[in-house]
Design an enzyme around this catalytic site. Sequence first.
Site, PDB file in Angstrom:
ATOM      1  N   VAL A  99      40.187  54.987  35.630  1.00 22.53           N
ATOM      2  CA  VAL A  99      40.577  54.221  36.812  1.00 22.53           C
ATOM      3  C   VAL A  99      40.092  52.779  36.710  1.00 22.53           C
ATOM      4  O   VAL A  99      40.871  51.825  36.794  1.00 22.53           O
ATOM      5  CB  VAL A  99      40.042  54.885  38.093  1.00 22.53           C
TER       6      VAL A  99
ATOM      7  N   GLY B 135      38.522  51.297  34.034  1.00 15.80           N
ATOM      8  CA  GLY B 135      38.886  50.709  32.746  1.00 15.80           C
ATOM      9  C   GLY B 135      40.323  50.254  32.724  1.00 15.80           C
ATOM     10  O   GLY B 135      40.647  49.154  32.241  1.00 15.80           O
ATOM     11  N   GLY B 136      41.212  51.088  33.264  1.00 13.05           N
ATOM     12  CA  GLY B 136      42.613  50.703  33.327  1.00 13.05           C
ATOM     13  C   GLY B 136      42.832  49.499  34.226  1.00 13.05           C
ATOM     14  O   GLY B 136      43.619  48.602  33.913  1.00 13.05           O
TER      15      GLY B 136
ATOM     16  N   ALA C 139      36.599  30.578  32.875  1.00  6.07           N
ATOM     17  CA  ALA C 139      35.543  30.924  31.918  1.00  6.07           C
ATOM     18  C   ALA C 139      35.328  29.866  30.850  1.00  6.07           C
ATOM     19  O   ALA C 139      34.253  29.783  30.257  1.00  6.07           O
ATOM     20  CB  ALA C 139      35.872  32.262  31.252  1.00  6.07           C
TER      21      ALA C 139
ATOM     22  N   ALA D 271      37.600  52.393  23.291  1.00 10.17           N
ATOM     23  CA  ALA D 271      37.215  53.758  22.926  1.00 10.17           C
ATOM     24  C   ALA D 271      37.585  54.691  24.074  1.00 10.17           C
ATOM     25  O   ALA D 271      37.208  54.441  25.229  1.00 10.17           O
ATOM     26  CB  ALA D 271      35.717  53.844  22.641  1.00 10.17           C
TER      27      ALA D 271
ATOM     28  N   VAL E 266      27.702  48.278  42.391  1.00 10.33           N
ATOM     29  CA  VAL E 266      27.365  48.401  43.808  1.00 10.33           C
ATOM     30  C   VAL E 266      28.494  47.828  44.650  1.00 10.33           C
ATOM     31  O   VAL E 266      28.852  46.657  44.511  1.00 10.33           O
ATOM     32  CB  VAL E 266      26.048  47.675  44.141  1.00 10.33           C
TER      33      VAL E 266
ATOM     34  N   ILE F 141      32.986  44.011  46.316  1.00  9.65           N
ATOM     35  CA  ILE F 141      32.171  43.098  47.125  1.00  9.65           C
ATOM     36  C   ILE F 141      31.135  42.444  46.207  1.00  9.65           C
ATOM     37  O   ILE F 141      30.352  43.147  45.564  1.00  9.65           O
ATOM     38  CB  ILE F 141      31.447  43.846  48.257  1.00  9.65           C
TER      39      ILE F 141
ATOM     40  N   GLY G 188      42.209  61.714  47.724  1.00 13.15           N
ATOM     41  CA  GLY G 188      41.595  61.095  46.558  1.00 13.15           C
ATOM     42  C   GLY G 188      40.341  60.303  46.847  1.00 13.15           C
ATOM     43  O   GLY G 188      39.792  59.651  45.947  1.00 13.15           O
TER      44      GLY G 188
ATOM     45  N   LYS H  55      22.942  53.087  44.385  1.00 17.49           N
ATOM     46  CA  LYS H  55      23.271  51.695  44.684  1.00 17.49           C
ATOM     47  C   LYS H  55      22.136  51.005  45.436  1.00 17.49           C
ATOM     48  O   LYS H  55      21.788  49.848  45.138  1.00 17.49           O
ATOM     49  CB  LYS H  55      24.562  51.646  45.497  1.00 17.49           C
TER      50      LYS H  55
END
Length: 434
Positions: A13, A15-16, A33, A43, A132, A136, A187, A205
């Site tokens: 979730v 990573g995608g 940047a 991986a 955390v 936000i 979900g 957190k």
Amino acid sequence: MNPMKVGLLGLGVVGGGTWTVLSRNAEEIARRAGRRIEVTHIAVRDAAKAAARVGDAVAVTTDPYQVVRDPNIDIVVELIGGDTLARELVLEAINQGKHVVTANKALLAKHGNEIFAAASARGVMVAFEAAVAGGIPIIKAIREGLTANRIEWVAGIINGTTNFILSEMRTRGLPFAEVLAEAQRLGYAEADPTFDIEGVDAAHKLTLLASLAFGVPVQFDKAYVEGISQLAQEDIAHAERLGYRIKLLGMTRRRPDGIELRVHPALVPAERLLANVEGPMNAVLVRGDAVGPTLYYGQGAGEEPTASAVVADLVDVTRLHTADPGNRVPHLAFQPDAMSDTPILPIEKVSTSYYLRLRVDDQPGVLADIARVLAEHRISIGSMIQQPSHIGGADIIFLTHQAVEGQVNRAIERIEGLPFVRSRMTRIRMETLS
């Protein structure tokens, strides 16, 4: 300028979402940047599925060590979760001289001291904004935006699953089990929701927030953790009638004798902004001595909100990549040699107000006997309500003034032993957040 090359561990979730945001906003991110940020290695468990999504330009492997040991990788993004393999991979990445970005609160709550020390020794950064409250930017706010302040306390609704459940129980009058099943269907809750509903996720957190706020080592094992699985719908209704709402609250506060570190359900006055955070949303309230209270609100989970925080960390690391390690922002806001050994207070020493409810025989002298026990333990009653119970006897609700938890425990034990008491005492702490 050469792009920063990123190795991504996990394409689930978060990573995608990270892949999507980096791809979609590549030009905007590069402008911020100062150079492009490119995922060159991933991986995953299912290499074919990942390759179909990311195309031929990215090397896909099922061996995460191949990524963390690749000499061409500048930053490793750890998004696999857990605290065993993830710990090994993060430490290996640091050992290889790579910066690390992670969303793994459990990893840092348990092994953060070791990981941050290793990173400092190696001169690399570990960034964890996404660990955390999802999207936000609370880590950056405390670590950088509030550095002029002596933080007094931090209070947060930092688990969206439990906040959704409590919101539904209050607005629809449904029991816990029914709302939990709905949260799983939508979900918001995992098939095994234990970490969420028992407060463990929030405590992970909060442990990090306490370290950032007060400059103490990460000490998850000393946190007091209590979830919402035992909350009764009638207490949520009583709280509403009394002008309060029940939230699973993470609370860390500086006291003269130590630091409070606790997660538990709490009655919060309905007029407070934090009490009006509903559904799966998160909010963190920070009080500093100079700025006063500041509130941070937004989505605490989800694919792109969390990815937003991951990418923000990637931008920060890219900007500071060539900076002298001694001039970078410290991992936990305070310089490593200036961390404090202020103790974490056991819950028995915490002082707060309480909501107390029990069922008793409806007979003369009951209130006087209970009030006497409370007074003997230095517990002052703020208000009291008595009403008939639909199953016989009477329900009595006390709202107390501030009292020490250990004294309250002893008073409850004595009261439950009185001959006219029909139930165990329900005890919920109260926080005015003022």
